[in-house]
Design an enzyme around this catalytic site. Structure first.
Site, PDB file in Angstrom:
ATOM      1  N   ASP A   2     -30.297  36.140  79.738  1.00 53.72           N
ATOM      2  CA  ASP A   2     -30.591  35.502  81.016  1.00 53.72           C
ATOM      3  C   ASP A   2     -32.091  35.308  81.190  1.00 53.72           C
ATOM      4  O   ASP A   2     -32.882  36.151  80.756  1.00 53.72           O
ATOM      5  CB  ASP A   2     -30.037  36.381  82.151  1.00 53.72           C
ATOM      6  CG  ASP A   2     -29.886  35.605  83.445  1.00 53.72           C
ATOM      7  OD1 ASP A   2     -29.994  34.364  83.411  1.00 53.72           O
ATOM      8  OD2 ASP A   2     -29.663  36.241  84.476  1.00 53.72           O
ATOM      9  N   ASN A  50     -20.482  28.546  83.697  1.00 54.41           N
ATOM     10  CA  ASN A  50     -21.699  27.742  83.496  1.00 54.41           C
ATOM     11  C   ASN A  50     -21.461  26.226  83.586  1.00 54.41           C
ATOM     12  O   ASN A  50     -22.413  25.453  83.735  1.00 54.41           O
ATOM     13  CB  ASN A  50     -22.377  28.065  82.157  1.00 54.41           C
ATOM     14  CG  ASN A  50     -23.142  29.373  82.169  1.00 54.41           C
ATOM     15  OD1 ASN A  50     -23.267  30.044  81.159  1.00 54.41           O
ATOM     16  ND2 ASN A  50     -23.666  29.768  83.335  1.00 54.41           N
TER      17      ASN A  50
HETATM   18  C1  IPE Z   1     -29.453  31.847  80.527  1.00 58.00           C
HETATM   19  O1  IPE Z   1     -30.595  31.478  81.226  1.00 58.00           O
HETATM   20  C2  IPE Z   1     -28.896  30.722  79.683  1.00 58.00           C
HETATM   21  C3  IPE Z   1     -27.551  30.250  80.023  1.00 58.00           C
HETATM   22  C4  IPE Z   1     -26.749  30.782  80.908  1.00 58.00           C
HETATM   23  C5  IPE Z   1     -27.059  29.046  79.313  1.00 58.00           C
HETATM   24  P1  IPE Z   1     -30.486  30.857  82.685  1.00 58.00           P
HETATM   25  O2  IPE Z   1     -30.357  29.369  82.570  1.00 58.00           O
HETATM   26  O3  IPE Z   1     -29.420  31.523  83.473  1.00 58.00           O
HETATM   27  O4  IPE Z   1     -31.923  31.197  83.283  1.00 58.00           O
HETATM   28  P2  IPE Z   1     -32.315  31.519  84.787  1.00 58.00           P
HETATM   29  O5  IPE Z   1     -31.417  32.628  85.282  1.00 58.00           O
HETATM   30  O6  IPE Z   1     -32.126  30.250  85.569  1.00 58.00           O
HETATM   31  O7  IPE Z   1     -33.735  31.949  84.718  1.00 58.00           O
HETATM   32 MG    MG Z   2     -29.389  33.017  84.959  1.00 58.56          MG
END
Ligand code: IPE
Ligand code: MG
Length: 220
Positions: A2, A50
């Site tokens: 994350d 996601n």
């Molecule tokens: C993790 O980073 C990657 C995925 C879930 C694909 P994030 O995209 O959740 O990063 P933040 O939480 O917005 O910083």
């Molecule tokens: Mg995230």
């Protein structure tokens, strides 16, 4: 894994730049896992939730996935990990599914297991396991029956869960498999999480006393 988005934001860059750096770091850490000879490692790359992200971000992540898998196949892999894609892969394009199949096949002789969780969610995985058991007409279901119908079939229980990016939650990751796992939360954003940080997490794990619900007898 994350923190890609915040990593990019703090540099006034688009979120995609964070995901790109996230992939680079994934490669670095995966290499380090081979060096450490870790038996199984699972990376949570894309969850069943996601898909709710803006369409262009989802498309960007899918492009990065295709690029990564194609490059993996094109390179001469002497030292690598045995891939297993865990999650419901039917949601991905036929091209991505074909790449997943090929990478799994071409990496099947490697010793260290790398699970890449894509369109993965524990609840989804458990519902699937129960559906499969029902289809088999299975009665008197045991915990082992459940384990053997999860995507992680044949793999040991999780020892250590590491979450980067400062959040203290599991977010639907390996809920069943981590019943006795130790947890390590790091404030580092995923692109910044280094091999030294992994060393720290493992050192933390090595100092935990694991009782698995029992007691440890100590000499007075
Ligand atoms: C993790 O980073 C990657 C995925 C879930 C694909 P994030 O995209 O959740 O990063 P933040 O939480 O917005 O910083
Ligand atoms: Mg995230």
């Amino acid at each position: 894994m994350d923190g890609n988005g915040r990593w990019a934001k703090s540099r006034l860059m688009p979120r995609l730049a964070g995901h790109k750096e996230g992939v680079e770091n994934f490669k670095r850490i995966a290499e380090y896992l081979i060096e450490l000879d870790i038996e199984v490692a699972t990376f949570y790359a894309f969850s069943t939730e996601n898909w709710k992200r803006p369409q262009d971000e989802v498309e960007n992540i899918m492009s990065l996935l295709v690029e990564y898998l194609e490059k993996w196949l094109a390179q001469n892999n002497e030292k690598n990990m045995r891939f297993r894609f865990i999650g419901d892969r039917r949601a991905f394009s036929p091209r991505i599914q074909a790449l997943m199949d090929e990478v799994e096949k071409k990496s099947s002789h490697f010793r260290n297991q790398l699970n890449l969780a894509l369109n993965y969610g524990s609840r989804d995985e458990l519902a699937r396991a129960f559906r499969l058991l029902a289809e088999e007409g299975k009665k008197d279901i045991t915990p082992e029956d459940i384990s053997s119908h999860l995507y992680t079939v044949g793999q040991p229980d999780v020892d250590l869960i590491i979450r980067t990016g400062g959040e203290i939650r599991l977010s639907n990751f390996l809920l069943y498999q981590s019943a006795y796992a130790e947890f390590y939360f790091s404030d580092k954003l995923w692109p910044d999480f280094s091999s030294e940080d992994l060393d720290d997490a493992i050192a933390y794990f090595n100092h935990r006393e694991r009782r698995f619900g029992g007691v440890i007898e100590r000499k007075p």
